[in-house]
Design a protein around this motif. Structure first.
Motif, short mmCIF file in Angstrom:
data_model
loop_
_atom_site.label_atom_id
_atom_site.label_comp_id
_atom_site.label_asym_id
_atom_site.label_seq_id
_atom_site.Cartn_x
_atom_site.Cartn_y
_atom_site.Cartn_z
N GLN A 146 17.07 3.36 8.52
CA GLN A 146 18.02 2.92 9.54
C GLN A 146 17.38 2.96 10.92
N ALA A 147 17.36 1.81 11.57
CA ALA A 147 16.91 1.64 12.96
C ALA A 147 15.55 2.27 13.25
N PRO A 148 14.53 1.99 12.41
CA PRO A 148 13.18 2.42 12.78
C PRO A 148 12.67 1.57 13.93
N SER A 149 11.50 1.91 14.44
CA SER A 149 10.93 1.13 15.54
C SER A 149 10.56 -0.26 15.03
N LEU A 150 10.57 -1.23 15.95
CA LEU A 150 10.25 -2.60 15.56
C LEU A 150 8.82 -2.70 15.04
N ALA A 151 7.90 -1.93 15.64
CA ALA A 151 6.52 -1.95 15.17
C ALA A 151 6.42 -1.48 13.72
N LEU A 152 7.17 -0.44 13.38
CA LEU A 152 7.16 0.07 12.01
C LEU A 152 7.79 -0.95 11.05
N ILE A 153 8.87 -1.61 11.48
CA ILE A 153 9.52 -2.61 10.64
C ILE A 153 8.53 -3.74 10.32
N ARG A 154 7.86 -4.25 11.33
CA ARG A 154 6.97 -5.38 11.12
C ARG A 154 5.75 -4.99 10.31
N ALA A 155 5.25 -3.77 10.51
CA ALA A 155 4.13 -3.30 9.70
C ALA A 155 4.54 -3.17 8.24
N SER A 156 5.75 -2.66 8.01
CA SER A 156 6.26 -2.50 6.65
C SER A 156 6.41 -3.85 5.95
N LEU A 157 6.96 -4.83 6.68
CA LEU A 157 7.15 -6.16 6.09
C LEU A 157 5.81 -6.85 5.82
N ALA A 158 4.85 -6.64 6.71
CA ALA A 158 3.52 -7.23 6.50
C ALA A 158 2.86 -6.62 5.28
N LEU A 159 3.01 -5.31 5.09
CA LEU A 159 2.43 -4.65 3.92
C LEU A 159 3.09 -5.14 2.64
N LYS A 160 4.42 -5.31 2.65
CA LYS A 160 5.13 -5.76 1.46
C LYS A 160 4.84 -7.21 1.12
N ALA A 161 4.26 -7.95 2.05
CA ALA A 161 3.89 -9.34 1.77
C ALA A 161 2.62 -9.41 0.94
N THR A 162 1.91 -8.29 0.79
CA THR A 162 0.69 -8.25 -0.01
C THR A 162 0.99 -7.68 -1.40
N ARG A 163 0.17 -8.06 -2.38
CA ARG A 163 0.36 -7.52 -3.72
C ARG A 163 0.10 -6.01 -3.74
N THR A 164 -0.84 -5.56 -2.93
CA THR A 164 -1.11 -4.12 -2.87
C THR A 164 0.10 -3.37 -2.33
N GLY A 165 0.72 -3.94 -1.29
CA GLY A 165 1.92 -3.32 -0.74
C GLY A 165 3.06 -3.29 -1.73
N GLN A 166 3.18 -4.36 -2.53
CA GLN A 166 4.25 -4.41 -3.54
C GLN A 166 4.01 -3.39 -4.64
N LEU A 167 2.73 -3.15 -4.98
CA LEU A 167 2.41 -2.12 -5.97
C LEU A 167 2.78 -0.74 -5.43
N LEU A 168 2.46 -0.50 -4.16
CA LEU A 168 2.79 0.78 -3.54
C LEU A 168 4.31 0.97 -3.49
N GLU A 169 5.03 -0.11 -3.13
CA GLU A 169 6.48 -0.03 -3.06
C GLU A 169 7.07 0.30 -4.42
N ARG A 170 6.54 -0.32 -5.48
CA ARG A 170 7.06 -0.04 -6.82
C ARG A 170 6.78 1.41 -7.21
N ALA A 171 5.60 1.92 -6.84
CA ALA A 171 5.27 3.31 -7.18
C ALA A 171 6.22 4.27 -6.47
N LEU A 172 6.50 4.02 -5.19
CA LEU A 172 7.41 4.89 -4.45
C LEU A 172 8.83 4.78 -4.99
N ALA A 173 9.22 3.56 -5.39
CA ALA A 173 10.58 3.35 -5.89
C ALA A 173 10.83 4.09 -7.18
N SER A 174 9.77 4.37 -7.94
CA SER A 174 9.95 5.07 -9.21
C SER A 174 10.44 6.50 -9.02
N PHE A 175 10.30 7.03 -7.79
CA PHE A 175 10.75 8.39 -7.50
C PHE A 175 12.16 8.41 -6.89
#
Length: 455
Positions: A146-175
């Motif tokens: 909720q309401a993180p900094s804009l820099a963090l939001i954009r960095a997060s979205l840029a990471l999730k646009a990559t396959r590596t970021g999506q793999l990391l997201e899936r690993a974190l989601a498993s917990f």
């Protein structure tokens, strides 16, 4: 990861082959970055040529569920715009592409805009601002931080646009516990996300919205599109606050006295003793002015007495103090006005959609004439807004519409648009049935005017 077939494209449009021809269609997985696959909504179906056809004016409509056309996008803003412009200038072909989505906000619409920038759009229509608090990364969201900094939001979205970021997201989601597929719960998902007007997180929400809107406009201008930006409308007269909280620090004895006065005011109002009701409400306000529902009932007591200005002031207070922020507040629309103001020379036009819709409402108070419930436009509301947008598109400078090809035809009337789009009593019944079903779920069931809305 790509060679192994892992991950998904985050582009809004993805390539397809339709009857042997190359085309673009909306990406069903676009929303996964913002909501996860279980809660993501789908874009409106479309088939788009990568290369715009000759003598075609391509118009993108960007926004949330209200711009999408909920509950019936076939009769929504994009379709209404297309039929108005096509009938006005039949010598040209108009291709109005609905790139709006339910539940998104400016954080998701900026990437949509960047994809649209490659597709030769002549005009972008922007009608957004309803979901800045409850959408992704808002102060009252349920879709992640909720309401993180804009820099963090954009960095997060840029990471999730990559396959590596999506793999990391899936690993974190498993917990983390994950919602079941099809677990979309509408507005009821947000019942615990109460936001007071003075919540410090709102500063981040407003700053992010202003930056995203400005970046979206700049993206459109760099693609040589004309940009038409509108304020967004929220129901004032026929939509009670979804959530009310007492002021912080209210003592138990004060709350007991407040509730006595408030109940006395409601009893007097229901009995038709409106002046008496206002007296009780004034006393209650002296103890606690922050309870949104008090302001809403006060406003409705003022209307039959002819106190229209006071009623308007109280309706606005009720909206601003609503702690479940499903309607755009004053600050959101002020950001739109300030961001667009004085940019006409750049190719940016402004439509005050909120004022346009209020102008066709009794006493200038937005209500059920143009809005089904809190923000979604009726057929009449879509026509009124689309007509204002179409007129602004026609007068944009430099011109977008064909010039010197004869006199423009008169604008279609509401009845003409209904005939052209196939809007019938059966279609209206379908829309009202969908809204009626929605009103039978929280948080609508907790609104002060719930019985009147169902009626």
């Amino acid at each position: 990861l790509r060679l192994g077939g892992f991950g998904y494209s985050t582009a809004f449009f993805v390539p397809a082959e339709i009857h042997g021809r190359r085309a673009l269609i909306p990406n069903e997985r676009f929303g996964w970055r913002f909501f996860g696959p279980e809660l993501s909504r789908s874009p409106f179906p479309a088939v788009l040529s990568p290369k715009k056809a000759p003598n075609t004016r391509r118009i993108f409509v960007l926004g949330e569920s209200a711009a999408f056309g909920d509950p019936q996008p076939a009769f929504g803003l994009a379709r209404m715009l297309e039929i108005l412009l096509q009938s006005r200038r039949p010598e040209s072909r108009f291709e109005v592409v609905n790139v709006s989505m339910t539940a998104v906000n400016s954080h998701a619409l900026l990437p949509v805009a960047r994809d649209c920038a490659r597709l030769e759009g002549d005009v972008w229509v922007v009608y957004m601002g309803n979901n800045e608090v409850v959408g992704p990364f808002g102060a009252g969201t349920v879709f992640g931080p909720q309401a993180p900094s804009l820099a963090l939001i954009r960095a997060s979205l840029a990471l999730k646009a990559t396959r590596t970021g999506q793999l990391l997201e899936r690993a974190l989601a498993s917990f983390r516990p994950r919602p079941p597929a099809g677990a979309w719960g509408g507005l009821a998902m947000f019942l615990e996300q109460r936001i007071r007007p003075a919540d410090p997180r709102m500063t981040s929400v407003y700053a992010a919205f202003q930056r995203n809107l400005d970046d979206l406009i700049r993206t459109g201008l760099r693609s040589n599109a004309r940009i038409v930006v509108s304020t967004v409308a929220g129901n004032l007269r026929d939509c009670a606050p979804f959530g009310s909280l007492h002021r912080a620090g209210l003592a138990s004895a004060e709350q007991t006295e407040w509730e006595r006065l408030y109940r006395a005011g409601m009893d007097a109002q229901e009995a038709g003793r409106l002046e008496e009701a206002l007296g009780w409400y004034r006393q209650a306000e002296a103890i606690d002015p922050e309870f949104a529902e008090l302001q809403y009932r006060w406003a409705h007591a003022c209307l039959p007495l002819g106190q229209i200005d006071e009623a308007r002031r109280r309706f606005l207070l009720a909206r601003e103090r609503d702690t479940l922020r499903f309607r755009p507040d004053h600050r959101i629309n002020e950001i739109v006005r300030q961001t667009v103001k004085t940019r006409e020379s750049e190719g940016v036009a402004f439509v005050d959609g909120e004022a346009v819709l209020a102008g066709v409402s009794p006493q200038g108070l937005l209500g059920r004439e143009t809005l089904y419930e809190h923000v979604h436009l009726t057929f009449e509301g879509n026509y009124t807004l689309a007509r204002a947008l179409a007129e602004q598109i026609e007068h944009s400078r430099p011109p977008v519409l064909a010039q010197g090809a004869g006199e423009a035809r008169p604008w279609l009337s509401l009845a003409d648009c209904a005939r052209a789009l196939g809007w019938t009593a059966a279609a209206e019944h379908e829309a009202l049935a969908a809204i009626h079903g929605r009103l039978e779920d929280p948080p609508f069931t907790t609104q002060a005017d719930h019985a009147q809305q169902l009626q």
